[in-house]
Scaffold this active site. Structure first.
Site, mmCIF file in Angstrom:
data_model
loop_
_atom_site.group_PDB
_atom_site.id
_atom_site.type_symbol
_atom_site.label_atom_id
_atom_site.label_comp_id
_atom_site.label_asym_id
_atom_site.label_seq_id
_atom_site.Cartn_x
_atom_site.Cartn_y
_atom_site.Cartn_z
ATOM 1 N N GLU A 169 -10.094 -9.640 0.918
ATOM 2 C CA GLU A 169 -9.494 -8.457 0.302
ATOM 3 C C GLU A 169 -8.277 -8.956 -0.468
ATOM 4 O OE1 GLU A 169 -8.350 -5.229 2.976
ATOM 5 O OE2 GLU A 169 -6.741 -4.631 1.613
ATOM 6 N N ARG A 182 -0.999 -6.140 -4.959
ATOM 7 C CA ARG A 182 0.446 -6.164 -4.747
ATOM 8 C C ARG A 182 1.121 -7.106 -5.720
ATOM 9 N NH1 ARG A 182 2.051 -5.568 1.523
ATOM 10 N NH2 ARG A 182 0.516 -3.999 2.073
ATOM 11 N N THR A 217 -4.883 -2.429 -1.598
ATOM 12 C CA THR A 217 -3.700 -1.750 -2.157
ATOM 13 C C THR A 217 -4.028 -1.126 -3.520
ATOM 14 O OG1 THR A 217 -2.512 -3.656 -1.187
ATOM 15 C CG2 THR A 217 -1.180 -1.944 -2.175
ATOM 16 N N LYS A 231 -10.380 2.979 6.404
ATOM 17 C CA LYS A 231 -9.425 1.982 6.888
ATOM 18 C C LYS A 231 -8.444 2.695 7.825
ATOM 19 C CE LYS A 231 -5.755 -0.941 5.004
ATOM 20 N NZ LYS A 231 -5.650 -2.155 4.191
HETATM 21 O O1 LIG Z 1 -4.050 -1.069 2.459
HETATM 22 C C1 LIG Z 1 -3.744 -1.991 1.719
HETATM 23 O O2 LIG Z 1 -4.295 -2.094 0.668
HETATM 24 C C2 LIG Z 1 -2.721 -2.953 2.141
HETATM 25 O O3 LIG Z 1 -2.286 -3.728 1.353
HETATM 26 C C3 LIG Z 1 -2.299 -3.025 3.518
HETATM 27 C C4 LIG Z 1 -2.609 -4.385 4.126
HETATM 28 O O4 LIG Z 1 -3.969 -4.416 4.434
HETATM 29 C C5 LIG Z 1 -1.803 -4.585 5.340
HETATM 30 O O5 LIG Z 1 -0.465 -4.498 5.006
HETATM 31 C C6 LIG Z 1 -2.057 -5.878 6.037
HETATM 32 O O6 LIG Z 1 -1.395 -5.803 7.247
HETATM 33 P P1 LIG Z 1 -0.908 -7.082 8.050
HETATM 34 O O7 LIG Z 1 -2.111 -7.851 8.443
HETATM 35 O O8 LIG Z 1 -0.156 -6.534 9.226
HETATM 36 O O9 LIG Z 1 -0.007 -7.832 7.119
#
Ligand SMILES: O=C(O)C(=O)C[C@H](O)[C@H](O)COP(=O)(O)O
Length: 213
Positions: free
Chosen positions: A42, A46, A70, A130
């Site tokens: 994915e 960002r 994102t 999600k």
């Molecule tokens: O929903 C989206 O598109 C995001 O960008 C959110 C990311 O999936 C998370 O921020 C990842 O979370 P961590 O593994 O805790 O770093």
């Protein structure tokens, strides 16, 4: 979302959430993912190079299951699809982005963390959702409670998931796969620290060998 993609995600069980600052890093990263039997990524919108990174990874490794993360706007959804993403993921449920995707043949997995959002998604025919931010929203306990009234819903928990808790999420029957940025962090990618990323993937495989379900 085609059943075959859901099945593939379900067999891979873990999705690396990747933030890329230099598009060309997508090439060696795609190679590592492919060679180490975790052919899924994915790539998050960002950074401004997200679409270019998706395109490069897709061109070099067409067998990789690529999605865009994102994705907040219709324009990003279009860019992601054009670059080769099979579907897009958003952190929340944005009605206008979801409607745009549904009307334009773009598969979307919207983020939810409460029952009202799940019902809105199900009403639109979206059953793969999600669960974000997973840990901060109440983790495994919350997801079990949220999932139980909605037998047709399936979830991809993301946010605060690591090797320490991924098995607990995967043990929930309605969980297809978990996302996590720990596998290939922005910092390890910037440093081109391939060894650390390969080690993380191997740790996932070792853990999954012992995971039932
Ligand atoms: O929903 C989206 O598109 C995001 O960008 C959110 C990311 O999936 C998370 O921020 C990842 O979370 P961590 O593994 O805790 O770093």
């Amino acid at each position: 979302m085609t059943q075959s993609i859901v099945d593939t995600l379900s067999s891979l069980k873990v999705i690396p959430v990747i933030q890329i600052n230099r598009a060309e890093d997508a090439i060696w990263l795609g190679e590592i993912l492919t060679q180490n039997q975790l052919p899924v990524a994915e790539i998050t919108f960002r950074t401004p190079v997200a679409a270019k990174a998706i395109k490069l990874m897709h061109e070099h490794f067409p067998e990789l299951i690529l999605c865009a993360g994102t994705v907040l706007t219709a324009q990003q959804a279009d860019m992601a699809k054009e670059a080769g993403a099979r579907f897009v993921i958003s952190p929340g449920y944005n009605p206008s982005t979801v409607d745009y995707c549904l009307n334009n043949g773009i598969d979307i997995v919207p983020g939810i963390n409460n029952p009202s959002q799940i019902e809105i998604a199900l009403e639109k025919g979206l059953t793969l959702l999600k669960f974000f931010p997973a840990e901060a929203s109440g983790g495994v306990k919350m997801l079990k409670a949220l999932a139980s009234p909605y037998a047709q819903a399936q979830f991809m928990p993301t946010g605060g998931i690591s090797l320490n808790n991924v098995s607990d999420y995967l043990a929930i029957p309605q969980v297809v796969a978990c996302g996590g940025s720990w596998i290939a962090t922005a910092d390890t990618i910037d440093k081109q620290d391939k060894e650390t990323i390969v080690n993380h993937i191997q740790s996932i495989h070792s853990l999954l060998k012992t995971h039932k379900g």
